[in-house]
Design a protein around this motif. Structure first.
Motif, mmCIF file in Angstrom:
data_model
loop_
_atom_site.group_PDB
_atom_site.id
_atom_site.type_symbol
_atom_site.label_atom_id
_atom_site.label_comp_id
_atom_site.label_asym_id
_atom_site.label_seq_id
_atom_site.Cartn_x
_atom_site.Cartn_y
_atom_site.Cartn_z
ATOM 1 N N MET A 79 30.082 7.505 -23.623
ATOM 2 C CA MET A 79 28.927 6.643 -23.513
ATOM 3 C C MET A 79 27.916 7.276 -22.563
ATOM 4 N N LYS A 80 26.670 7.406 -23.021
ATOM 5 C CA LYS A 80 25.626 8.053 -22.239
ATOM 6 C C LYS A 80 25.024 7.063 -21.237
ATOM 7 N N GLN A 81 24.913 7.519 -19.963
ATOM 8 C CA GLN A 81 24.323 6.668 -18.943
ATOM 9 C C GLN A 81 22.805 6.674 -19.072
ATOM 10 N N GLU A 82 22.222 5.502 -18.868
ATOM 11 C CA GLU A 82 20.771 5.392 -18.900
ATOM 12 C C GLU A 82 20.205 5.964 -17.608
ATOM 13 N N LYS A 83 19.163 6.758 -17.736
ATOM 14 C CA LYS A 83 18.526 7.364 -16.570
ATOM 15 C C LYS A 83 17.754 6.291 -15.801
ATOM 16 N N ILE A 84 18.008 6.213 -14.513
ATOM 17 C CA ILE A 84 17.299 5.262 -13.667
ATOM 18 C C ILE A 84 16.040 5.939 -13.141
ATOM 19 N N GLU A 85 14.907 5.339 -13.420
ATOM 20 C CA GLU A 85 13.647 5.855 -12.890
ATOM 21 C C GLU A 85 13.503 5.383 -11.447
ATOM 22 N N ILE A 86 13.081 6.298 -10.593
ATOM 23 C CA ILE A 86 12.892 5.993 -9.177
ATOM 24 C C ILE A 86 11.423 6.236 -8.842
ATOM 25 N N ALA A 87 10.804 5.230 -8.241
ATOM 26 C CA ALA A 87 9.395 5.344 -7.865
ATOM 27 C C ALA A 87 9.265 5.437 -6.350
ATOM 28 N N LEU A 88 8.356 6.301 -5.907
ATOM 29 C CA LEU A 88 8.023 6.400 -4.490
ATOM 30 C C LEU A 88 6.518 6.245 -4.355
ATOM 31 N N THR A 89 6.128 5.402 -3.448
ATOM 32 C CA THR A 89 4.722 5.244 -3.122
ATOM 33 C C THR A 89 4.633 4.917 -1.637
ATOM 34 N N GLY A 90 3.446 4.858 -1.112
ATOM 35 C CA GLY A 90 3.319 4.543 0.300
ATOM 36 C C GLY A 90 1.896 4.625 0.787
ATOM 37 N N ASP A 91 1.758 4.422 2.079
ATOM 38 C CA ASP A 91 0.440 4.432 2.704
ATOM 39 C C ASP A 91 0.534 5.082 4.073
ATOM 40 N N ARG A 92 -0.567 5.691 4.472
ATOM 41 C CA ARG A 92 -0.705 6.191 5.835
ATOM 42 C C ARG A 92 -1.170 5.007 6.677
ATOM 43 N N PRO A 93 -0.429 4.595 7.678
ATOM 44 C CA PRO A 93 -0.801 3.412 8.452
ATOM 45 C C PRO A 93 -1.893 3.705 9.488
ATOM 46 N N THR A 94 -3.116 3.818 8.993
ATOM 47 C CA THR A 94 -4.240 4.109 9.892
ATOM 48 C C THR A 94 -5.177 2.914 10.040
ATOM 49 N N GLY A 95 -4.826 1.796 9.432
ATOM 50 C CA GLY A 95 -5.620 0.580 9.531
ATOM 51 C C GLY A 95 -5.030 -0.451 8.589
ATOM 52 N N PRO A 96 -5.487 -1.697 8.694
ATOM 53 C CA PRO A 96 -4.952 -2.722 7.795
ATOM 54 C C PRO A 96 -5.345 -2.428 6.347
ATOM 55 N N LEU A 97 -4.522 -2.880 5.438
ATOM 56 C CA LEU A 97 -4.837 -2.698 4.024
ATOM 57 C C LEU A 97 -5.960 -3.667 3.641
ATOM 58 N N HIS A 98 -6.680 -3.332 2.568
ATOM 59 C CA HIS A 98 -7.828 -4.145 2.157
ATOM 60 C C HIS A 98 -7.797 -4.381 0.657
ATOM 61 N N LEU A 99 -8.821 -5.019 0.144
ATOM 62 C CA LEU A 99 -8.886 -5.378 -1.268
ATOM 63 C C LEU A 99 -8.742 -4.151 -2.180
ATOM 64 N N GLY A 100 -9.319 -3.038 -1.766
ATOM 65 C CA GLY A 100 -9.195 -1.809 -2.552
ATOM 66 C C GLY A 100 -7.742 -1.380 -2.703
ATOM 67 N N HIS A 101 -6.968 -1.469 -1.624
ATOM 68 C CA HIS A 101 -5.535 -1.161 -1.696
ATOM 69 C C HIS A 101 -4.837 -2.119 -2.663
ATOM 70 N N TYR A 102 -5.214 -3.386 -2.577
ATOM 71 C CA TYR A 102 -4.563 -4.398 -3.420
ATOM 72 C C TYR A 102 -4.773 -4.079 -4.900
ATOM 73 N N VAL A 103 -6.020 -3.872 -5.277
ATOM 74 C CA VAL A 103 -6.338 -3.611 -6.679
ATOM 75 C C VAL A 103 -5.822 -2.245 -7.120
ATOM 76 N N GLY A 104 -5.967 -1.238 -6.267
ATOM 77 C CA GLY A 104 -5.622 0.124 -6.640
ATOM 78 C C GLY A 104 -4.142 0.452 -6.622
ATOM 79 N N SER A 105 -3.363 -0.217 -5.753
ATOM 80 C CA SER A 105 -1.957 0.177 -5.681
ATOM 81 C C SER A 105 -0.973 -0.971 -5.462
ATOM 82 N N LEU A 106 -1.326 -1.934 -4.668
ATOM 83 C CA LEU A 106 -0.352 -2.978 -4.331
ATOM 84 C C LEU A 106 0.074 -3.808 -5.536
ATOM 85 N N VAL A 107 -0.875 -4.151 -6.403
ATOM 86 C CA VAL A 107 -0.532 -4.912 -7.612
ATOM 87 C C VAL A 107 0.475 -4.126 -8.450
ATOM 88 N N ASN A 108 0.256 -2.824 -8.570
ATOM 89 C CA ASN A 108 1.184 -1.983 -9.344
ATOM 90 C C ASN A 108 2.570 -1.964 -8.713
#
Length: 195
Positions: free
Chosen positions: A1-30
């Motif tokens: 039986m073939k094992q299903e490949k688990i996809e692993i996602a990595l994302t993140g942010d440089r903590p240089t200030g609070p996140l804003h609406l642009g972060h929300y729309v551009g990455s956080l929703v995803n």
């Protein structure tokens, strides 16, 4: 039986200030959507933030908790997503050192993202080494968790390609297939006009 490949996602942010609406729309929703589809890691890239904030480490330190709280506030669930602070995983810095032997200075200087960022920051010929090797550090972040998916803006595509070059070089030199190549995921909405 073939094992299903688990996809692993990595994302993140440089903590240089609070996140804003642009972060929300551009990455956080995803990220919120991805935590139900993939094994997901979200990194607070405090070491990378120091590459151009070395003169003000308090700016980075003070924003680590702020950004982590922003993640929780928008719905990133720590039961589904591993949130971690880059500097708290010393193995990432160790891997970065090994990878630096697989990349030339010339190749780093030709990376389109690095070239653009050097101009934007006005470094001229006074480029901090940590900033120049940013793509190598990013490759270590990605390969440390064996990420196969990396959500990035279109401007970051050269960074993912450089990561994959390092993966191929490592696997070729050490005659292994332990490292996996990553695929960039470009968000449908990358930037809000005016943000």
């Amino acid at each position: 039986m073939k094992q299903e490949k688990i996809e692993i996602a990595l994302t993140g942010d440089r903590p240089t200030g609070p996140l804003h609406l642009g972060h929300y729309v551009g990455s956080l929703v995803n990220r919120i959507q991805m935590q139900d589809k993939y094994k997901q890691y979200v990194m607070l890239a405090d070491l990378q933030a120091l590459t151009d904030n070395a003169g003000n480490p308090a700016k980075v330190y003070d924003n680590v908790l702020e950004v982590a709280l922003d993640y929780l506030a928008v719905g990133i669930d720590p039961k589904k997503t591993t949130i971690f602070i880059q500097s708290m995983v010393p193995q990432i810095a160790e891997i970065t050192m090994y990878y630096m032997n697989l990349v030339t200075v010339g190749r780093l200087e030709r990376n389109p993202t690095v070239k653009t960022e050097i101009k934007l920051r006005g470094f001229g010929k006074s480029i901090p080494v940590g900033f120049l090797v940013y793509p190598v550090s990013q490759a270590a972040d990605i390969t440390f968790v064996k990420a196969t998916l990396v959500p990035v803006g279109a401007d970051q595509l050269p960074m993912i390609e450089q990561t994959n070059e390092i993966v191929r070089a490592f696997n070729r030199i050490y005659k292994t297939d332990v490292l996996v190549e990553a695929k960039a995921i470009i968000p449908q909405v990358s930037r809000l006009v005016g943000i």
